[in-house]
Design an enzyme around this catalytic site. Structure first.
Site, PDB file in Angstrom:
ATOM      1  N   CYS A   1       1.487  20.146 -40.649  1.00 15.46           N
ATOM      2  CA  CYS A   1       0.679  21.061 -39.853  1.00 15.46           C
ATOM      3  C   CYS A   1      -0.669  21.161 -40.545  1.00 15.46           C
ATOM      4  CB  CYS A   1       1.379  22.419 -39.825  1.00 15.46           C
ATOM      5  SG  CYS A   1       0.472  23.696 -38.952  1.00 15.46           S
ATOM      6  N   ASN A   2      -1.712  20.716 -39.886  1.00 14.76           N
ATOM      7  CA  ASN A   2      -3.056  20.771 -40.474  1.00 14.76           C
ATOM      8  C   ASN A   2      -3.465  22.211 -40.750  1.00 14.76           C
ATOM      9  OD1 ASN A   2      -4.649  17.871 -39.897  1.00 14.76           O
ATOM     10  ND2 ASN A   2      -2.898  18.245 -38.590  1.00 14.76           N
TER      11      ASN A   2
ATOM     12  N   CYS B   1      -4.522  17.594 -35.531  1.00 15.20           N
ATOM     13  CA  CYS B   1      -3.437  18.563 -35.355  1.00 15.20           C
ATOM     14  C   CYS B   1      -2.219  17.731 -34.998  1.00 15.20           C
ATOM     15  CB  CYS B   1      -3.768  19.528 -34.213  1.00 15.20           C
ATOM     16  SG  CYS B   1      -2.363  20.543 -33.665  1.00 15.20           S
TER      17      CYS B   1
ATOM     18  N   GLY C   1      -2.793  28.108 -34.698  1.00 10.55           N
ATOM     19  CA  GLY C   1      -4.192  27.698 -34.778  1.00 10.55           C
ATOM     20  C   GLY C   1      -5.241  28.779 -34.639  1.00 10.55           C
TER      21      GLY C   1
ATOM     22  N   SER D   1       4.396  24.634 -37.194  1.00 11.33           N
ATOM     23  CA  SER D   1       4.504  25.853 -36.392  1.00 11.33           C
ATOM     24  C   SER D   1       5.475  25.663 -35.226  1.00 11.33           C
ATOM     25  CB  SER D   1       3.128  26.209 -35.826  1.00 11.33           C
ATOM     26  OG  SER D   1       2.665  25.150 -35.001  1.00 11.33           O
TER      27      SER D   1
END
Ligand code: DGL
Length: 251
Positions: free
Chosen positions: A69-70, A180, A39, A7
């Site tokens: 990106c988790n 993260c 998020g 992101s």
């Protein structure tokens, strides 16, 4: 060329691990920047932004894509694998397993975004390991924003970190999982607040090893001696692109 997406600036923690581990590979990093943070956005938005980013990276000729990106992984990786079955994808998910297998207190802490903690990946891990160890969760409120502003070392940042991390330590956690990719940039502050008895677990290096394995399995690793190229892209503006470049090389 390996494509890496986040992101914003956070995935650069993964970019750095790939840069160190795979010196012959060209890397192309796409940090959205325009719609960060992801998020607390809806699943639909995160899925749409991630698909857009992956299309862009594939149009640049990427042979493998890392969703660094988790949050994007939690929402979009399954659909992307179905849509592009010939492209190897590597995703990020909170490293619950290594923490659960090595905790001595029987309590681990997981720091991640709201969307990641609600995702199926995390829930499955929670079910799998939650019977053996206690899993405490915390959203790193404001963490992504301070990393995006390059404000890792201010007193406000320390206060945000205290708010999220102190309850995990007070609850007995001896492992804190950074779930993260923005959070490794706060590692020093998190470690200081958590104290020396707590291990901080970051998955960047494990991700780089997984990428190396997939390159070999697919026969797509660049030859020894290849000169790599490093490219940075964004959906924001030129100033943000420069910010990506500076953060990648400034450590
Ligand atoms: N770095 C991302 C992650 O790993 C996204 C954070 C965000 O945009 O909220 O989850």
């Amino acid at each position: 060329m390996i494509g890496i997406f986040d992101s914003g600036l956070g995935g650069l923690s993964v970019w750095q691990a790939l840069y160190d581990a795979l010196p012959n590979e060209s890397l192309i990093y796409l940090g959205d920047g325009k719609r960060c943070p992801y998020g607390s956005r809806s699943e639909e938005e995160v899925r749409q932004f991630t698909e857009e980013a992956v299309e862009r990276l594939l149009s640049e000729g990427c042979k493998l894509i890392v969703l660094a990106c988790n949050t994007a992984t939690a929402v979009a990786i399954k659909g992307l694998r179905d849509k592009y079955p010939t492209v190897p994808f590597v995703g990020l998910e909170p490293a619950v397993k290594p923490a659960a297998l090595t905790t001595k207190t029987g309590v681990i802490g997981v720091l991640a975004t709201e969307r990641s903690l609600q995702g199926d990946h995390f829930r499955r891990n929670e079910e799998k390991y939650g019977s053996e160890v206690k899993i405490l969760k915390a959203v790193g409120e404001g963490f992504v924003e301070v990393v995006e502003r390059n404000e890792e070392h201010t007193s406000e940042t320390e206060a945000l970190v205290r708010k999220a991390v102190e309850p995990l330590v007070a609850g007995g956690a001896d492992k804190i999982v950074l779930g993260c990719t923005h959070y490794p940039f706060l590692r020093d502050v998190i470690a200081r607040v958590a104290g020396e008895k707590v291990d901080i677990i970051d998955s960047s290096e494990a991700v780089a090893r997984r990428v190396a394995t997939l390159l070999d399995e697919n026969g797509i690793r660049s030859d020894e001696g290849t000169t790599p190229r490093y490219t940075f892209l964004t959906f924001a503006d030129e100033a943000y692109r420069e910010k990506l470049f500076n953060k990648a090389f400034n450590r």
